[in-house]
Write a protein that holds these residues in place. Structure first.
Motif, PDB file in Angstrom:
ATOM      1  N   UNK A  42       0.838  -1.195   0.000  1.00  0.00           N
ATOM      2  CA  UNK A  42       0.000   0.000   0.000  1.00  0.00           C
ATOM      3  C   UNK A  42       0.873   1.246   0.000  1.00  0.00           C
ATOM      4  N   UNK A  43       0.444   2.252  -0.741  1.00  0.00           N
ATOM      5  CA  UNK A  43       1.152   3.535  -0.800  1.00  0.00           C
ATOM      6  C   UNK A  43       0.419   4.583   0.016  1.00  0.00           C
ATOM      7  N   UNK A  44       1.172   5.413   0.735  1.00  0.00           N
ATOM      8  CA  UNK A  44       0.596   6.523   1.491  1.00  0.00           C
ATOM      9  C   UNK A  44       1.385   7.787   1.174  1.00  0.00           C
ATOM     10  N   UNK A  45       0.666   8.876   0.962  1.00  0.00           N
ATOM     11  CA  UNK A  45       1.276  10.156   0.625  1.00  0.00           C
ATOM     12  C   UNK A  45       0.724  11.214   1.575  1.00  0.00           C
ATOM     13  N   UNK A  46       1.602  11.898   2.290  1.00  0.00           N
ATOM     14  CA  UNK A  46       1.162  12.871   3.297  1.00  0.00           C
ATOM     15  C   UNK A  46       0.411  14.052   2.681  1.00  0.00           C
ATOM     16  N   UNK A  47       0.602  14.298   1.376  1.00  0.00           N
ATOM     17  CA  UNK A  47      -0.133  15.381   0.725  1.00  0.00           C
ATOM     18  C   UNK A  47      -1.612  15.037   0.598  1.00  0.00           C
ATOM     19  N   UNK A  48      -1.892  13.740   0.541  1.00  0.00           N
ATOM     20  CA  UNK A  48      -3.272  13.273   0.422  1.00  0.00           C
ATOM     21  C   UNK A  48      -3.803  12.809   1.771  1.00  0.00           C
ATOM     22  N   UNK A  49      -2.921  12.180   2.540  1.00  0.00           N
ATOM     23  CA  UNK A  49      -3.287  11.636   3.852  1.00  0.00           C
ATOM     24  C   UNK A  49      -2.393  12.281   4.905  1.00  0.00           C
ATOM     25  N   UNK A  50      -2.809  13.395   5.502  1.00  0.00           N
ATOM     26  CA  UNK A  50      -1.944  14.136   6.428  1.00  0.00           C
ATOM     27  C   UNK A  50      -1.431  13.304   7.602  1.00  0.00           C
ATOM     28  N   UNK A  51      -2.322  12.540   8.244  1.00  0.00           N
ATOM     29  CA  UNK A  51      -1.918  11.743   9.401  1.00  0.00           C
ATOM     30  C   UNK A  51      -1.660  10.308   8.950  1.00  0.00           C
ATOM     31  N   UNK A  52      -0.465  10.075   8.404  1.00  0.00           N
ATOM     32  CA  UNK A  52      -0.148   8.759   7.854  1.00  0.00           C
ATOM     33  C   UNK A  52      -0.151   7.663   8.920  1.00  0.00           C
ATOM     34  N   UNK A  53       0.407   7.863  10.125  1.00  0.00           N
ATOM     35  CA  UNK A  53       0.362   6.784  11.128  1.00  0.00           C
ATOM     36  C   UNK A  53      -1.054   6.300  11.417  1.00  0.00           C
ATOM     37  N   UNK A  54      -1.988   7.235  11.555  1.00  0.00           N
ATOM     38  CA  UNK A  54      -3.372   6.858  11.815  1.00  0.00           C
ATOM     39  C   UNK A  54      -3.974   6.121  10.622  1.00  0.00           C
ATOM     40  N   UNK A  55      -3.665   6.591   9.403  1.00  0.00           N
ATOM     41  CA  UNK A  55      -4.191   5.953   8.194  1.00  0.00           C
ATOM     42  C   UNK A  55      -3.631   4.550   8.021  1.00  0.00           C
ATOM     43  N   UNK A  56      -2.347   4.377   8.311  1.00  0.00           N
ATOM     44  CA  UNK A  56      -1.719   3.057   8.216  1.00  0.00           C
ATOM     45  C   UNK A  56      -2.352   2.102   9.224  1.00  0.00           C
TER      46      UNK A  56
END
Length: 335
Positions: A132-146
């Motif tokens: 899975x890819x996560x980008x902070x520009x789209x998902x500000x709180x990456x730890x929570x999203x992960x």
């Protein structure tokens, strides 16, 4: 004095590192009450999930209970008071979080499989194997999203394993670590020297090399595909089509039309991208669905109806090899 200073520095380091807890507490009730037990085998080579950067701080990712075996059993027991006869085993093979410093990007690799235990012999049910890819520009709180993504994937995977089709090849418990190699030996599409021409409704029929009787690919005078028809010359819904084989070459149906399935030493793949295969989800930062088939039925239909071929593809799609899981037919993204 030195001991006091070292203790102070160690305390500062600990205080600078925060923790994001991955809670495995979503409802995993077997609505058909077919399952008697759920057991986890944690086969991860590295139990450390990894860290992420968030607002200048290092965040350690952890499961709420690191004794996953007992946690999974208690989790299942809490949500399933009425039991059936099936003993399901979850094989957790990998959960690894990679952080790319100063980029705002992160990746999560997850590999988990499920089996049903019948008198000491294990039969493959399903597998989730993806990055899975996560980008902070789209998902500000990456730890929570992960954290949410991992929880969603594991709970959804368990629920789907309750009723998913089971492969017929038995595997001994001592051989579970090599289940992939054992199962692939019985996959006709992998071991056959010649692929069978025809239209395939799903990956199961494709892997068994059993095309749908009477189905055929309809083309216009220019040779472009305009649809798939059945024995009554009626158009078939795109949701019923996996792909087709013609002159020994296999083609997979995607939102941009049929793409050739190619092969290298790593397995079978198509040349595509997340953006092409999941255009509606390209801005979410991560794909968290366990099974991909139903998400893109309408888009695939549009691709067929318009005679879409590779010439209509997006030049900015960052194309690469997208591998096809040899056991499930699902996409495996490496980029």
């Amino acid at each position: 004095m030195k001991k006091i200073l070292l203790f102070f520095l160690f305390s500062v380091i600990l205080s600078a590192q925060k923790t994001e807890i991955i809670k495995l507490n979503k409802n995993i009730k077997d609505k058909n009450s077919r399952t008697k037990s759920l057991r986890l085998t944690d086969n991860r080579g590295d139990k450390d999930l990894g860290t992420l950067d968030y607002k200048g701080e290092t965040v350690q990712m952890k499961f709420s209970n690191e004794d996953l075996k007992n946690h999974f059993e208690a989790w299942f027991a809490d949500d399933n008071k009425v039991r059936g006869n099936n003993d399901i085993v979850i094989l957790l093979e990998d959960v690894k979080i990679s952080n790319f410093e100063n980029t705002g990007l992160a990746k999560v690799k997850i590999k988990v499989s499920s089996f049903i235990n019948r008198s000491g012999k294990y039969f493959f049910i399903n597998r989730y194997y993806n990055t899975l890819d996560f980008n902070s520009k789209i998902t500000p709180n990456i730890p929570s999203a992960v954290s949410s993504a991992i929880s969603d994937i594991l709970s959804s995977f368990i629920i789907e394993s309750y009723s998913h089709l089971v492969l017929s090849t038995p595997i001994l418990e001592a051989e579970l670590n090599n289940y992939g190699e054992i199962l692939e030996k019985n996959m006709k599409y992998i071991n056959s020297s010649d692929l069978v021409n025809g239209v395939y409704k799903d990956f199961k029929s494709f892997s068994e090399q059993k095309p749908q009787k009477g189905y055929y690919v309809d083309k216009n005078k220019k040779g472009n595909i305009i649809g798939v028809k059945n024995e009554n010359d009626l158009l078939v819904s795109s949701e019923e089509i996996f792909g087709y084989i013609e002159d020994g070459k296999a083609y997979k149906l995607t939102p941009v039309g049929f793409l050739e399935i190619e092969k290298d030493d790593k397995g079978y793949y198509i040349v595509s991208s997340r953006l092409e295969l999941y255009p509606r989800n390209s801005n979410t930062g991560a794909m968290v669905g366990v099974m991909a088939g139903g998400l893109i039925g309408g888009l695939i239909g549009a691709a067929i109806d318009s005679g879409s071929q590779t010439g209509r593809r997006n030049n900015n799609a960052n194309l690469s090899n997208v591998y096809i899981d040899s056991l499930t037919g699902a996409y495996i993204f490496e980029k």
